[in-house]
Design an enzyme around this catalytic site. Sequence first.
Site, PDB file in Angstrom:
ATOM      1  N   GLU A 127      49.355  62.621  40.216  1.00 16.51           N
ATOM      2  CA  GLU A 127      48.522  61.698  39.460  1.00 16.51           C
ATOM      3  C   GLU A 127      48.314  60.386  40.216  1.00 16.51           C
ATOM      4  O   GLU A 127      49.164  59.938  40.974  1.00 16.51           O
ATOM      5  CB  GLU A 127      49.140  61.427  38.084  1.00 16.51           C
ATOM      6  N   CYS A 140      47.329  52.977  42.064  1.00 17.72           N
ATOM      7  CA  CYS A 140      48.720  53.404  42.249  1.00 17.72           C
ATOM      8  C   CYS A 140      48.706  54.835  42.773  1.00 17.72           C
ATOM      9  O   CYS A 140      48.265  55.755  42.089  1.00 17.72           O
ATOM     10  CB  CYS A 140      49.427  53.319  40.895  1.00 17.72           C
ATOM     11  N   CYS A 147      60.148  64.244  43.418  1.00 19.77           N
ATOM     12  CA  CYS A 147      60.920  63.293  44.226  1.00 19.77           C
ATOM     13  C   CYS A 147      62.305  63.882  44.464  1.00 19.77           C
ATOM     14  O   CYS A 147      62.874  64.486  43.552  1.00 19.77           O
ATOM     15  CB  CYS A 147      61.036  61.955  43.478  1.00 19.77           C
ATOM     16  N   CYS A 151      66.786  58.820  40.456  1.00 17.13           N
ATOM     17  CA  CYS A 151      67.013  57.578  39.704  1.00 17.13           C
ATOM     18  C   CYS A 151      67.037  57.948  38.223  1.00 17.13           C
ATOM     19  O   CYS A 151      66.120  58.622  37.733  1.00 17.13           O
ATOM     20  CB  CYS A 151      65.915  56.570  40.028  1.00 17.13           C
ATOM     21  N   CYS A 154      64.025  57.139  35.731  1.00 20.18           N
ATOM     22  CA  CYS A 154      62.667  57.494  36.144  1.00 20.18           C
ATOM     23  C   CYS A 154      62.409  58.964  35.840  1.00 20.18           C
ATOM     24  O   CYS A 154      63.194  59.823  36.241  1.00 20.18           O
ATOM     25  CB  CYS A 154      62.523  57.235  37.647  1.00 20.18           C
ATOM     26  N   CYS A 377      54.705  53.189  34.784  1.00 16.77           N
ATOM     27  CA  CYS A 377      55.699  53.443  35.839  1.00 16.77           C
ATOM     28  C   CYS A 377      56.688  54.514  35.429  1.00 16.77           C
ATOM     29  O   CYS A 377      57.263  54.455  34.336  1.00 16.77           O
ATOM     30  CB  CYS A 377      56.540  52.190  36.080  1.00 16.77           C
TER      31      CYS A 377
HETATM   32  N1  SAH Z   1      59.840  55.803  44.790  1.00 21.33           N
HETATM   33  C1  SAH Z   1      59.395  54.499  44.958  1.00 21.33           C
HETATM   34  C2  SAH Z   1      58.021  54.218  44.381  1.00 21.33           C
HETATM   35  C3  SAH Z   1      57.664  54.857  43.066  1.00 21.33           C
HETATM   36  S1  SAH Z   1      58.327  54.243  41.564  1.00 21.33           S
HETATM   37  C4  SAH Z   1      60.401  53.529  44.381  1.00 21.33           C
HETATM   38  O1  SAH Z   1      61.314  53.976  43.707  1.00 21.33           O
HETATM   39  O2  SAH Z   1      60.277  52.338  44.634  1.00 21.33           O
HETATM   40  C5  SAH Z   1      57.482  52.713  41.198  1.00 21.33           C
HETATM   41  C6  SAH Z   1      58.345  51.737  40.396  1.00 21.33           C
HETATM   42  O3  SAH Z   1      58.489  52.134  39.027  1.00 21.33           O
HETATM   43  C7  SAH Z   1      59.741  51.647  40.950  1.00 21.33           C
HETATM   44  O4  SAH Z   1      60.163  50.297  40.995  1.00 21.33           O
HETATM   45  C8  SAH Z   1      60.534  52.393  39.918  1.00 21.33           C
HETATM   46  O5  SAH Z   1      61.874  52.047  39.983  1.00 21.33           O
HETATM   47  C9  SAH Z   1      59.844  51.994  38.641  1.00 21.33           C
HETATM   48  N2  SAH Z   1      60.117  52.895  37.510  1.00 21.33           N
HETATM   49  C10 SAH Z   1      60.380  54.214  37.555  1.00 21.33           C
HETATM   50  N3  SAH Z   1      60.589  54.692  36.307  1.00 21.33           N
HETATM   51  C11 SAH Z   1      60.445  53.665  35.466  1.00 21.33           C
HETATM   52  C12 SAH Z   1      60.522  53.525  34.047  1.00 21.33           C
HETATM   53  N4  SAH Z   1      60.762  54.576  33.272  1.00 21.33           N
HETATM   54  N5  SAH Z   1      60.310  52.294  33.515  1.00 21.33           N
HETATM   55  C13 SAH Z   1      60.026  51.235  34.298  1.00 21.33           C
HETATM   56  N6  SAH Z   1      59.937  51.295  35.638  1.00 21.33           N
HETATM   57  C14 SAH Z   1      60.152  52.494  36.225  1.00 21.33           C
HETATM   58 FE1  SF4 Z   2      61.896  58.758  43.079  1.00 22.02          FE
HETATM   59 FE2  SF4 Z   2      61.507  57.605  40.684  1.00 22.02          FE
HETATM   60 FE3  SF4 Z   2      63.615  56.905  42.168  1.00 22.02          FE
HETATM   61 FE4  SF4 Z   2      61.141  56.142  42.924  1.00 22.02          FE
HETATM   62  S1  SF4 Z   2      62.214  55.492  41.042  1.00 22.02           S
HETATM   63  S2  SF4 Z   2      62.749  57.026  44.213  1.00 22.02           S
HETATM   64  S3  SF4 Z   2      59.953  57.955  42.256  1.00 22.02           S
HETATM   65  S4  SF4 Z   2      63.240  58.957  41.288  1.00 22.02           S
END
Ligand code: SAH
Ligand code: SF4
Length: 394
Positions: A127, A140, A147, A151, A154, A377
């Site tokens: 997406e 974006c 991935c 995390c 996420c 995000c």
């Molecule tokens: N993998 C990369 C880029 C993609 S995530 C990274 O982790 O930086 C883009 C941003 O969204 C990152 O800062 C991530 O930590 C944040 N993010 C992911 N899941 C989220 C959530 N459920 N609520 C708020 N921010 C989130």
């Molecule tokens: Fe992967 Fe989500 Fe962690 Fe970014 S925040 S590295 S997309 S698991």
Amino acid sequence: MVAPEGRCDYLTASMAILPTEPLQIVEPRTPHGRNDLRRNLIGLSRDDLKATLVEAGLEPFRARQVWQWIYWHGVTDFERMTNIAKKTRDRLAELFVVARPEIVTEQRSVDGTRKWLLRFPDGNEAETVNIPEQDRGSVCVSSQVGCTLTCTFCHTGTQPLVRNLTPDEIVGQFMVARDSYGEWPTPTETTRMLSNIVMMGMGEPLYNFDNVATALKIVMDEQGIALSRRRITLSTSGVVPMIAKVGDVLDVNLAVSLHAVSDEVRDTLVPINKKWPIAELLAACAAYPGARNSRRITFEYAMLKGINDSDADARELVRILKPIHAKVNLIPFNPWPGAPYECSSNNRIHRFAEIVNDGGLSAPVRTPRGRDIFAACGQLKSASQRSRREKVLL
Ligand code: SAH
Ligand code: SF4
């Protein structure tokens, strides 16, 4: 995805029942499918494009013409490349295509955010989101399908990595957005609506660096899409050994998913921290070229109730970021079904922001955008998968 200044009062468990159906569906164009053996010219570096055309018997200067048609004019049909002789155009069409990813759906949020679910020739999907603001728009872009990192806050992190996206699939995401806004030929920097790219979609861009770098160099080329490196932000969860390389090769803006001020907490939220802990991460950030001039590094911080949102956390954040030319993006946590966290309260978020601001760091609270189309995000792709699963169950 997120936008400046906001609150997260809607962020409750009811998120899970927000509509997942497309608000508007755009007819997909004929796909460059699996059985089409012609090579896609999108995603080749300038040198590779030249070599590919020369190998096909064309003169080297054709590469510059074709490049401009593809990336400046947005043309996908060789017939429209009118400064190229008909015979050569026919030869090009025989061997090559100029193909975007197939658009499965385009959804439009009430707040103007647009989200595209794109399908690649092998059937994988990712997406892309555009978040319009008054005089600009940030697209974006995803770097991977799924991935490898996990995390815990996420949703993408709960999906296994399927594969890296290729340069054409990364550039193609931005080109689809430009198509949707009819933003061809390339407008001037001051008039364009799609003015920024943030590598903040699905995936960890520094685990797919070569493809991301090829794609971003194409996007920055002045005879094409011509996006300045100042308009591009790459977000990483903290792949420390690659950070210097981003500065050397791309010199784009850097964003870092910090989310915690102690290794103990960050180890659970962003498990890559066990490999490269906070001190190493911050040292790499301090050495980033942007940190030596007026460009600030952005530290993303998702606000998680009772986990990382105390006054002491805010004060510690100020302390550890002091040596770095930094700003902080406070992102209200975007919940997803089964998520083990809750979003901090509005009051908590604003008190936290106040402490960070008083400490001398800019710390805007980001309003999640596109919530009605699951474009926020950490929610990308998952909602589409969920929506499809739900349809199957019905
Ligand atoms: N993998 C990369 C880029 C993609 S995530 C990274 O982790 O930086 C883009 C941003 O969204 C990152 O800062 C991530 O930590 C944040 N993010 C992911 N899941 C989220 C959530 N459920 N609520 C708020 N921010 C989130
Ligand atoms: Fe992967 Fe989500 Fe962690 Fe970014 S925040 S590295 S997309 S698991």
